[in-house]
Design a protein around this motif. Structure first.
Motif, PDB file in Angstrom:
ATOM      1  N   GLU A 122      -4.522  -4.097  15.440  1.00 29.95           N
ATOM      2  CA  GLU A 122      -3.411  -3.182  15.644  1.00 29.95           C
ATOM      3  C   GLU A 122      -3.437  -2.128  14.550  1.00 29.95           C
ATOM      4  OE1 GLU A 122       0.441  -4.877  15.229  1.00 29.95           O
ATOM      5  OE2 GLU A 122       0.065  -5.738  13.262  1.00 29.95           O
ATOM      6  N   PHE A 123      -2.835  -0.993  14.840  1.00 32.65           N
ATOM      7  CA  PHE A 123      -2.755   0.061  13.835  1.00 32.65           C
ATOM      8  C   PHE A 123      -1.899  -0.453  12.682  1.00 32.65           C
ATOM      9  CE2 PHE A 123      -1.104   3.906  11.863  1.00 32.65           C
ATOM     10  CZ  PHE A 123      -2.241   4.694  11.788  1.00 32.65           C
ATOM     11  N   PRO A 124      -2.408  -0.409  11.440  1.00 31.89           N
ATOM     12  CA  PRO A 124      -1.672  -0.970  10.302  1.00 31.89           C
ATOM     13  C   PRO A 124      -0.275  -0.368  10.157  1.00 31.89           C
ATOM     14  CG  PRO A 124      -3.925  -0.465   9.669  1.00 31.89           C
ATOM     15  CD  PRO A 124      -3.730   0.127  11.033  1.00 31.89           C
ATOM     16  N   PRO A 125       0.781  -1.166  10.313  1.00 31.76           N
ATOM     17  CA  PRO A 125       2.149  -0.633  10.252  1.00 31.76           C
ATOM     18  C   PRO A 125       2.466   0.094   8.965  1.00 31.76           C
ATOM     19  CG  PRO A 125       2.144  -2.879  11.120  1.00 31.76           C
ATOM     20  CD  PRO A 125       0.764  -2.604  10.629  1.00 31.76           C
ATOM     21  N   VAL A 126       1.866  -0.332   7.849  1.00 27.65           N
ATOM     22  CA  VAL A 126       2.194   0.287   6.568  1.00 27.65           C
ATOM     23  C   VAL A 126       1.833   1.767   6.548  1.00 27.65           C
ATOM     24  CG1 VAL A 126      -0.026  -0.316   5.484  1.00 27.65           C
ATOM     25  CG2 VAL A 126       1.991   0.045   4.061  1.00 27.65           C
ATOM     26  N   LEU A 127       0.822   2.161   7.311  1.00 28.56           N
ATOM     27  CA  LEU A 127       0.412   3.563   7.317  1.00 28.56           C
ATOM     28  C   LEU A 127       1.470   4.464   7.945  1.00 28.56           C
ATOM     29  CD1 LEU A 127      -3.382   3.304   8.266  1.00 28.56           C
ATOM     30  CD2 LEU A 127      -2.311   3.263   6.007  1.00 28.56           C
ATOM     31  N   LEU A 128       2.338   3.872   8.762  1.00 30.06           N
ATOM     32  CA  LEU A 128       3.416   4.645   9.386  1.00 30.06           C
ATOM     33  C   LEU A 128       4.492   5.031   8.387  1.00 30.06           C
ATOM     34  CD1 LEU A 128       3.814   2.568  12.670  1.00 30.06           C
ATOM     35  CD2 LEU A 128       2.533   4.700  12.352  1.00 30.06           C
ATOM     36  N   LEU A 168       0.820  -1.208   0.000  1.00 28.62           N
ATOM     37  CA  LEU A 168       0.000   0.000   0.000  1.00 28.62           C
ATOM     38  C   LEU A 168       0.860   1.267   0.000  1.00 28.62           C
ATOM     39  CD1 LEU A 168      -3.088   0.693   0.120  1.00 28.62           C
ATOM     40  CD2 LEU A 168      -2.743   1.090   2.559  1.00 28.62           C
ATOM     41  N   GLN A 169       2.057   1.184   0.556  1.00 23.71           N
ATOM     42  CA  GLN A 169       2.920   2.368   0.613  1.00 23.71           C
ATOM     43  C   GLN A 169       3.399   2.808  -0.765  1.00 23.71           C
ATOM     44  OE1 GLN A 169       6.913   1.849   2.356  1.00 23.71           O
ATOM     45  NE2 GLN A 169       6.478  -0.345   2.429  1.00 23.71           N
ATOM     46  N   CYS A 170       3.162   1.977  -1.782  1.00 23.23           N
ATOM     47  CA  CYS A 170       3.492   2.380  -3.157  1.00 23.23           C
ATOM     48  C   CYS A 170       2.553   3.470  -3.666  1.00 23.23           C
ATOM     49  CB  CYS A 170       3.428   1.175  -4.092  1.00 23.23           C
ATOM     50  SG  CYS A 170       4.643  -0.111  -3.723  1.00 23.23           S
ATOM     51  N   LEU A 171       1.408   3.641  -2.998  1.00 21.77           N
ATOM     52  CA  LEU A 171       0.435   4.645  -3.439  1.00 21.77           C
ATOM     53  C   LEU A 171       0.829   6.011  -2.881  1.00 21.77           C
ATOM     54  CD1 LEU A 171      -2.943   2.705  -3.032  1.00 21.77           C
ATOM     55  CD2 LEU A 171      -1.496   2.958  -5.063  1.00 21.77           C
ATOM     56  N   GLN A 172       1.761   6.655  -3.552  1.00 25.70           N
ATOM     57  CA  GLN A 172       2.294   7.923  -3.064  1.00 25.70           C
ATOM     58  C   GLN A 172       1.334   9.094  -3.248  1.00 25.70           C
ATOM     59  OE1 GLN A 172       6.302   8.707  -4.326  1.00 25.70           O
ATOM     60  NE2 GLN A 172       6.999   6.643  -3.858  1.00 25.70           N
ATOM     61  N   GLU A 173       0.277   8.900  -4.032  1.00 24.55           N
ATOM     62  CA  GLU A 173      -0.730   9.950  -4.200  1.00 24.55           C
ATOM     63  C   GLU A 173      -1.866   9.820  -3.197  1.00 24.55           C
ATOM     64  OE1 GLU A 173      -0.455  12.525  -6.282  1.00 24.55           O
ATOM     65  OE2 GLU A 173       1.513  11.740  -6.847  1.00 24.55           O
ATOM     66  N   LEU A 174      -1.914   8.722  -2.448  1.00 23.29           N
ATOM     67  CA  LEU A 174      -3.019   8.489  -1.520  1.00 23.29           C
ATOM     68  C   LEU A 174      -2.999   9.516  -0.399  1.00 23.29           C
ATOM     69  CD1 LEU A 174      -5.362   6.461  -1.163  1.00 23.29           C
ATOM     70  CD2 LEU A 174      -3.927   5.249   0.491  1.00 23.29           C
ATOM     71  N   ARG A 175      -4.119  10.184  -0.198  1.00 22.59           N
ATOM     72  CA  ARG A 175      -4.225  11.211   0.826  1.00 22.59           C
ATOM     73  C   ARG A 175      -5.248  10.854   1.913  1.00 22.59           C
ATOM     74  NH1 ARG A 175      -0.313  11.954  -1.406  1.00 22.59           N
ATOM     75  NH2 ARG A 175       0.506  13.808  -2.450  1.00 22.59           N
ATOM     76  N   ARG A 200     -13.999   2.402  15.100  1.00 19.87           N
ATOM     77  CA  ARG A 200     -14.749   1.140  15.231  1.00 19.87           C
ATOM     78  C   ARG A 200     -13.939  -0.079  14.778  1.00 19.87           C
ATOM     79  NH1 ARG A 200     -18.889   0.701  12.084  1.00 19.87           N
ATOM     80  NH2 ARG A 200     -18.482   2.492  10.764  1.00 19.87           N
ATOM     81  N   ASN A 201     -12.751  -0.219  15.339  1.00 23.64           N
ATOM     82  CA  ASN A 201     -11.959  -1.422  15.144  1.00 23.64           C
ATOM     83  C   ASN A 201     -11.644  -2.014  16.521  1.00 23.64           C
ATOM     84  OD1 ASN A 201     -10.985  -2.098  12.179  1.00 23.64           O
ATOM     85  ND2 ASN A 201     -11.163   0.133  12.294  1.00 23.64           N
ATOM     86  N   SER A 202     -10.575  -2.780  16.629  1.00 19.86           N
ATOM     87  CA  SER A 202     -10.222  -3.417  17.905  1.00 19.86           C
ATOM     88  C   SER A 202      -8.789  -3.076  18.302  1.00 19.86           C
ATOM     89  CB  SER A 202     -10.399  -4.939  17.793  1.00 19.86           C
ATOM     90  OG  SER A 202     -11.737  -5.269  17.473  1.00 19.86           O
ATOM     91  N   ILE A 203      -8.382  -1.870  17.983  1.00 17.18           N
ATOM     92  CA  ILE A 203      -7.004  -1.440  18.236  1.00 17.18           C
ATOM     93  C   ILE A 203      -6.842  -1.047  19.707  1.00 17.18           C
ATOM     94  CG2 ILE A 203      -5.216   0.212  17.582  1.00 17.18           C
ATOM     95  CD1 ILE A 203      -6.633   0.455  14.850  1.00 17.18           C
ATOM     96  N   ARG A 204      -5.859  -1.664  20.375  1.00 22.67           N
ATOM     97  CA  ARG A 204      -5.639  -1.408  21.805  1.00 22.67           C
ATOM     98  C   ARG A 204      -4.516  -0.413  22.071  1.00 22.67           C
ATOM     99  NH1 ARG A 204      -8.349  -4.513  25.229  1.00 22.67           N
ATOM    100  NH2 ARG A 204      -9.506  -6.293  24.403  1.00 22.67           N
ATOM    101  N   PHE A 205      -3.634  -0.246  21.094  1.00 24.01           N
ATOM    102  CA  PHE A 205      -2.510   0.675  21.295  1.00 24.01           C
ATOM    103  C   PHE A 205      -2.238   1.424  20.002  1.00 24.01           C
ATOM    104  CE2 PHE A 205       2.016   1.623  20.802  1.00 24.01           C
ATOM    105  CZ  PHE A 205       2.207   2.450  21.892  1.00 24.01           C
ATOM    106  N   PHE A 206      -2.005   2.712  20.129  1.00 29.58           N
ATOM    107  CA  PHE A 206      -1.706   3.533  18.962  1.00 29.58           C
ATOM    108  C   PHE A 206      -0.261   4.012  19.016  1.00 29.58           C
ATOM    109  CE2 PHE A 206      -6.296   3.806  18.668  1.00 29.58           C
ATOM    110  CZ  PHE A 206      -6.497   3.748  17.296  1.00 29.58           C
ATOM    111  N   PRO A 207       0.510   3.768  17.958  1.00 24.86           N
ATOM    112  CA  PRO A 207       1.867   4.312  17.884  1.00 24.86           C
ATOM    113  C   PRO A 207       1.813   5.806  17.605  1.00 24.86           C
ATOM    114  CG  PRO A 207       1.303   3.260  15.820  1.00 24.86           C
ATOM    115  CD  PRO A 207       0.150   3.005  16.752  1.00 24.86           C
ATOM    116  N   SER A 208       2.924   6.463  17.730  1.00 21.62           N
ATOM    117  CA  SER A 208       2.991   7.892  17.433  1.00 21.62           C
ATOM    118  C   SER A 208       2.841   8.127  15.935  1.00 21.62           C
ATOM    119  CB  SER A 208       4.319   8.466  17.923  1.00 21.62           C
ATOM    120  OG  SER A 208       4.442   9.815  17.500  1.00 21.62           O
ATOM    121  N   LEU A 209       2.055   9.142  15.614  1.00 23.63           N
ATOM    122  CA  LEU A 209       1.883   9.554  14.216  1.00 23.63           C
ATOM    123  C   LEU A 209       2.491  10.932  13.986  1.00 23.63           C
ATOM    124  CD1 LEU A 209      -1.870   8.482  13.712  1.00 23.63           C
ATOM    125  CD2 LEU A 209       0.195   7.115  13.361  1.00 23.63           C
ATOM    126  N   ALA A 210       3.268  11.374  14.954  1.00 24.40           N
ATOM    127  CA  ALA A 210       3.827  12.733  14.897  1.00 24.40           C
ATOM    128  C   ALA A 210       4.813  12.922  13.756  1.00 24.40           C
ATOM    129  CB  ALA A 210       4.489  13.064  16.235  1.00 24.40           C
TER     130      ALA A 210
END
Length: 278
Positions: free
Chosen positions: A181-187, A163-170, A199-209
């Motif tokens: 879990e928060f999808p690692p690819v989005l990082l 998914l990270q190949c989609l460089q135009e995705l906003r 509305r998912n089942s994510i228990r921990f959120f990594p930093s998105l800063a």
């Protein structure tokens, strides 16, 4: 025209009945748009496929489960709405419409997408919400111009690293899935502006800063014990967002803070994206 009468007429393939459904639409409209939403149709009248200059075709909220091969004649089509129908598979003829910019496939019964979807290299907006997808088809990752992806209300548990190949995705909407879990690819997607994992089942959120393009993250209705850290100016919608602090740990115990007012969620109804040059 009553809906019950439409439903009866939709079963009859005669030219007379199809003309009745079309309400005497014999010539292509001046605005190059045809809206046949909510007509109870079980098949697309082939006559529509003769409107070769057609740019927008709305077939939402019918009973369609197939499309005629003649649809391939609509090579100028840029917007196609097939949501709220009975498609169990995407008709391959859709993948021949190479000028498509916006494709609505939500609220069907799709379990996968064909590899031929990669032929739609002008596609910028794809809605596949409320289907039966247990994984995000990797062919989506080949749509290099894609800017908006709505894959909410499926059964997704993860996202492919491609998914990270989609460089135009906003913008990516993933609400109502089975993400634990928060999808690692989005990082690794610094150009994302909107992330919705409500509305998912994510228990921990990594930093998105570290995501410089991020403007909005929606994470409400997850069993999380923390809010995602974001850069200054980024809006968060969920527990412990800007309005309330995160729970404080004291002697190993977590003190819960109850929200009196929860932030408003974005509207669930489909709205046509702002027009973009195709």
């Amino acid at each position: 025209m009553g809906n019950s009468l439409k439903a009866i007429v939709a079963f009859v393939p005669s030219n007379k009945c199809q003309k009745y459904l079309l309400e005497d639409l014999e010539e292509m409209p001046v605005d190059k748009m045809v809206d046949l939403s909510g007509r109870q149709m079980r098949q697309l009248p082939v006559h529509i496929c003769s409107f070769r200059e057609l740019v927008k075709l709305y077939l939402s909220d019918n009973n369609l489960n197939h499309l005629p091969p003649e649809l391939e004649q609509l090579q100028n089509l840029q917007i196609l709405a097939l949501d709220f129908n009975n498609f169990k598979a995407l008709p391959l003829v859709v993948c021949t419409l190479k000028q498509l910019c916006i494709l609505y496939l939500g609220n069907n019964k799709l379990c996968s997408l064909p590899l031929e979807l990669r032929l739609l290299q002008n596609l910028k907006t794809l809605w596949i919400e409320s289907n039966c997808l247990q994984y995000l088809p990797e062919v989506v990752c080949e749509l290099s111009l894609l800017k908006t992806l709505h894959a909410g209300s499926n059964a997704l548990r993860t996202l492919p690293p491609q998914l990270q190949c989609l460089q135009e995705l906003r913008t990516i909407w993933l609400s109502g899935n089975l993400l634990s879990e928060f999808p690692p690819v989005l990082l690794d997607m610094p150009f994302l502006e909107v992330i919705d994992v409500d509305r998912n089942s994510i228990r921990f959120f990594p930093s998105l800063a570290h995501l410089p393009g991020l403007k909005l993250v929606i994470y409400d209705h997850n069993p999380c014990r923390n809010a995602p850290k974001v850069a200054k100016g980024v809006r968060r919608v969920g527990r412990w967002s800007e309005e309330t602090p995160e729970p404080r740990k004291r002697s190993g115990a977590v003190i819960e803070i109850t929200l009196d007012e929860k932030p408003l969620l974005p509207p669930a109804a489909k709205t046509e994206p702002e027009a973009e040059p195709c």
